[in-house]
Design a protein around this motif. Structure first.
Motif, PDB file in Angstrom:
ATOM      1  N   ALA A 241     100.456   7.895 -15.810  1.00  0.00           N
ATOM      2  CA  ALA A 241      99.331   8.816 -15.978  1.00  0.00           C
ATOM      3  C   ALA A 241      99.707   9.937 -16.933  1.00  0.00           C
ATOM      4  O   ALA A 241      98.880  10.759 -17.281  1.00  0.00           O
ATOM      5  N   ARG A 242     100.964   9.981 -17.349  1.00  0.00           N
ATOM      6  CA  ARG A 242     101.394  11.069 -18.243  1.00  0.00           C
ATOM      7  C   ARG A 242     101.347  10.595 -19.684  1.00  0.00           C
ATOM      8  O   ARG A 242     101.990   9.609 -20.028  1.00  0.00           O
ATOM      9  N   ALA A 243     100.606  11.355 -20.507  1.00  0.00           N
ATOM     10  CA  ALA A 243     100.347  10.860 -21.858  1.00  0.00           C
ATOM     11  C   ALA A 243     101.225  11.500 -22.927  1.00  0.00           C
ATOM     12  O   ALA A 243     101.195  11.103 -24.062  1.00  0.00           O
ATOM     13  N   GLY A 244     101.997  12.516 -22.552  1.00  0.00           N
ATOM     14  CA  GLY A 244     102.737  13.262 -23.566  1.00  0.00           C
ATOM     15  C   GLY A 244     103.830  12.446 -24.238  1.00  0.00           C
ATOM     16  O   GLY A 244     104.357  11.500 -23.654  1.00  0.00           O
TER      17      GLY A 244
ATOM     18  N   ARG B  11     106.808   9.660 -22.956  1.00  0.00           N
ATOM     19  CA  ARG B  11     106.981   8.333 -23.534  1.00  0.00           C
ATOM     20  C   ARG B  11     108.436   8.159 -23.983  1.00  0.00           C
ATOM     21  O   ARG B  11     109.064   7.125 -23.739  1.00  0.00           O
TER      22      ARG B  11
ATOM     23  N   THR C 141      99.410   4.148 -21.118  1.00  0.00           N
ATOM     24  CA  THR C 141      98.860   5.275 -20.363  1.00  0.00           C
ATOM     25  C   THR C 141      97.571   4.872 -19.654  1.00  0.00           C
ATOM     26  O   THR C 141      96.711   4.233 -20.237  1.00  0.00           O
ATOM     27  N   LYS C 142      97.454   5.275 -18.394  1.00  0.00           N
ATOM     28  CA  LYS C 142      96.219   5.032 -17.637  1.00  0.00           C
ATOM     29  C   LYS C 142      95.157   6.018 -18.095  1.00  0.00           C
ATOM     30  O   LYS C 142      95.492   7.159 -18.385  1.00  0.00           O
ATOM     31  N   PRO C 143      93.916   5.679 -18.169  1.00  0.00           N
ATOM     32  CA  PRO C 143      93.385   4.342 -17.932  1.00  0.00           C
ATOM     33  C   PRO C 143      93.567   3.461 -19.171  1.00  0.00           C
ATOM     34  O   PRO C 143      93.569   3.978 -20.282  1.00  0.00           O
ATOM     35  N   PHE C 144      93.715   2.172 -18.942  1.00  0.00           N
ATOM     36  CA  PHE C 144      93.964   1.293 -20.087  1.00  0.00           C
ATOM     37  C   PHE C 144      93.060   0.073 -19.972  1.00  0.00           C
ATOM     38  O   PHE C 144      92.528  -0.237 -18.891  1.00  0.00           O
TER      39      PHE C 144
END
Lengths: 227, 464
Positions: free
Chosen positions: A80-83, A87, A100-103
């Protein structure tokens, strides 16, 4: 592919089990990190899909432990972490990809596809090859159908290559952005659509029977036998 | 009203202090000198008069006892200086005896004894001045027992010498005092200014991510130490708040993204499994909305974290040219579809230490805006220029520009400029996101209207 999914959210687990079954993969779904470690060490499979936020061990720890034990299984993180730092942390822990969720289901499938290719040491594409009725020259980025010849821009060529690699499958916009432009966010304006339209026009103008279909809400699909 | 700096405000503080002290010491010395000189000169004048009167009485007694010869014997012997002169005259002013040092002859002594009641006032003093000469001669006169007159003159030469000496000593004392008065300046610059400079130096690092830098001044005066510790306590609180915010953001992201993922999965199933075109269309539309919502959540979190300096950056050495060139490649087909020209103006290539993806996103947002608001046939220019060790990136368009009153406001969350017509959905987070990203890099953003029309949005980034 034989896959193992480690995901504590029952709804997501259920959905993914269904998707993978439809796509012809065999998926084993586990809900805990410890259990996953045991399972992976005692079974053989082709790739693991790992949620980062697990109730017992987090996904990073699971991968680090696996790598320490010498398990080279390809791993895709779900998080859930997009940073970017997240990554980077995931990749540094030893994962192969990061989602990243949502996918979109297609996104996951495309990435699994890419992982499998990488594992198989990506068959190197021949210099010139024939696809459908078209002759492709990657060095000059040129497509020819008989007398008609069309030159592609570098990004257009990469776009076509990515779509061809996933032939017969829907490739989501986000996956294309990442593979072709190395961009992991949606730049807003319909940049991908515009590029696809341009590529499509070029293919048509060359009289090629290669085509790219837009699938509303999902992405794009490459076909080589359209009329 | 803008605060106008006077010349005095521009002088460094230790010089100001030195200047004030010099003024203080100078005024003190000048006042002391004036006071001492006037007092001493009056006292010396009194002393002079007393000496004259005493000598008159003394020589009158010698004259009474031994006549002129006695005086003539005693006077030269008693003369230790050339400041005294003696005459004996008849009542008509004829000199019977005269012994005047050389300087005294220049003065015109009174010709005749002054009219006086000698019984009630046996001695009389007169001042004699001579033009072109500072020295004054004081002449005392008394009537001798035989009717002759005794004159005794004395110049203020000696008094002047004393005064001169006193002035010199006072000046010496003043200079010494001034030297001592410099000690506070030295103390001030060492104990106060040096720590303040150290504060400034450490404060420059305060904006860095994580903000663990603190004010350091190990040798400062207690008051400054207190100030530092108060500020540091505040900074600690900010740090813990921003860490908390980071934690909350992560949690919020998780709490929101997981349900969005579930909904998305179900919608995909609906789209795949439904044969009803209307249901498929609804599902496809909803999928787009879900993706937009997920991105919106991400934007809000990025802006919140960026505004509070809690945005985690993944910095890499990045070529500005490559970054912008890739974006131009990405946006060109979309721009051409809208009848717009997208060009990059080559500049000297710069390499900055930045979070490539975030800056990419920021410039994409500006390009997205430019594409949306520039009328068909317009031109969008990307250019950059070095500034210090950093760079300023410009996105310029030929659109309607920004209303001057809104130039600040448009960067605020949820604001859209009035000149900006709502052509595409979204709630105007784009520019706030650009600003949050620039600020988290220690940079800034702005917009100006170009003389030739259109807006020029800029992002200033430090080297990193």
């Amino acid at each position: 592919m034989r896959l193992v999914l480690v995901e504590d959210d029952p709804e997501l687990g259920r959905q993914m089990t269904a998707w993978m079954a439809e796509a012809g993969h065999h998926l084993t779904w586990l809900e805990q990190g410890e259990a996953a470690l045991d399972w992976i060490c005692n079974h053989s499979c082709d790739a693991a899909i790992l949620d980062v936020g697990l109730p017992d061990l987090d996904g990073f720890t699971v991968v680090e432990t696996l790598r320490k034990r010498g398990v080279q299984l390809p791993v895709i993180f779900l998080t859930a972490r997009a940073g970017v730092p997240d990554r980077v942390r995931g990749l540094a822990a030893g994962a192969d990809d990061y989602l990243t969720k949502p996918f979109a289901a297609e996104e996951l499938l495309a990435r699994l596809d890419a992982l499998r290719r990488r594992a198989a040491q990506a068959q190197s594409l021949p210099d010139r090859r024939r696809v459908g009725n078209s002759l492709l020259d990657p060095v000059r980025r040129r497509i020819s159908c008989g007398p008609e010849v069309v030159d592609l821009q570098p990004r257009e060529w990469t776009l076509l290559e990515v779509l061809m690699k996933h032939e017969g499958r829907i490739v989501p916009k986000q996956f294309l952005l990442e593979q072709v432009w190395d961009i992991r966010f949606d730049p807003g304006t319909n940049v991908v659509d515009a590029m696809i339209c341009r590529l499509r026009r070029k293919l048509e103008s060359a009289g090629s029977n290669l085509s790219i279909e837009t699938i509303r809400g999902k992405g794009y699909a490459f076909q080589k036998d359209a009329v | 009203m803008p605060f106008k700096k006077t010349l005095f405000d521009r002088i460094p503080s230790q010089w100001r202090l030195a200047l004030l002290l010099a003024l203080f010491v100078g005024t003190s010395i000048a006042l002391t000198l004036a006071l001492v000189r006037s007092t001493v000169s009056r006292d010396l004048q009194h002393l002079n008069s007393r000496i004259i009167v005493d000598d008159l009485v003394e020589y009158a007694a010698i004259y009474a006892a031994n006549g002129i010869e006695g005086v003539a014997d005693v006077f030269p012997a008693g003369q230790h200086s050339d400041t005294n002169g003696l005459r004996i005259t008849t009542p008509t002013g004829e000199a019977r005896y005269e012994d005047l040092p050389k300087e005294m002859r220049d003065f015109s002594w009174p010709q005749r004894p002054p009219a006086n009641d000698w019984e009630s006032k046996p001695t009389l003093l007169q001042e004699v001045v001579k033009e072109g000469k500072d020295t004054r001669l004081t002449v005392g006169c008394t009537r001798l027992h035989d009717g002759n007159y005794l004159w005794f003159g004395r110049t203020d030469e000696e008094s002047r010498r004393y005064q001169h000496n006193i002035t010199i000593y006072l000046w010496l004392a003043g200079i010494l005092a001034a030297a001592v008065a410099l000690l506070p300046v030295v103390w001030y610059s060492h104990e106060v200014l040096t720590p303040i400079r150290a504060f400034t130096k450490s404060a420059r690092h305060l904006h860095l991510p994580e903000g663990t830098a603190r004010l350091m001044a190990p040798r400062a005066i207690p008051e400054l130490k207190t100030l530092a510790s108060v500020i540091n306590a505040g900074l600690d609180q900010i740090l813990s708040l921003s860490r908390e915010l980071q934690g909350t953001n992560d949690q919020l992201a998780h709490e929101l993204r997981t349900p969005l993922a579930r909904i998305r999965g179900n919608l995909e199933n609906l789209l795949d499994k439904s044969d009803n075109p209307e249901a498929q269309d609804a599902a496809a539309r909803s999928l787009e909305e879900i993706d937009r919502a997920a991105q919106l959540v991400q934007h809000i979190l990025t802006i919140r974290a960026g505004d509070h300096g809690a945005l985690r950056l993944y910095k890499q050495q990045t070529s500005v040219h490559d970054l912008l060139y890739n974006l131009v490649e990405l946006f060109t087909p979309a721009a051409e579809d809208r009848g717009l020209t997208l060009v990059i103006k080559q500049g000297l290539d710069l390499v900055l230490n930045i979070d490539r993806e975030l800056i990419n996103q920021a410039i994409s947002n500006l390009l997205d805006n430019a594409l949306a608001y520039t009328p068909r046939g317009g031109r969008i220019t990307l250019r950059w220029q070095a500034e210090g060790t950093g760079a300023v990136l410009f996105v310029e368009d030929t659109g309607p520009g920004v209303h001057p009153e809104e130039m600040e406001m448009i960067w605020e969350r949820y604001n859209r400029g009035s000149s900006i017509f709502t052509r595409h959905p979204g709630i105007g987070l784009g520019l706030s996101l650009v600003r949050a990203i620039a600020m988290s890099h220690g940079g800034s953003v702005g917009v100006m209207n170009r003389v030739t029309g259109g807006a020029s949005f800029w992002v200033r980034l430090p080297q990193g």
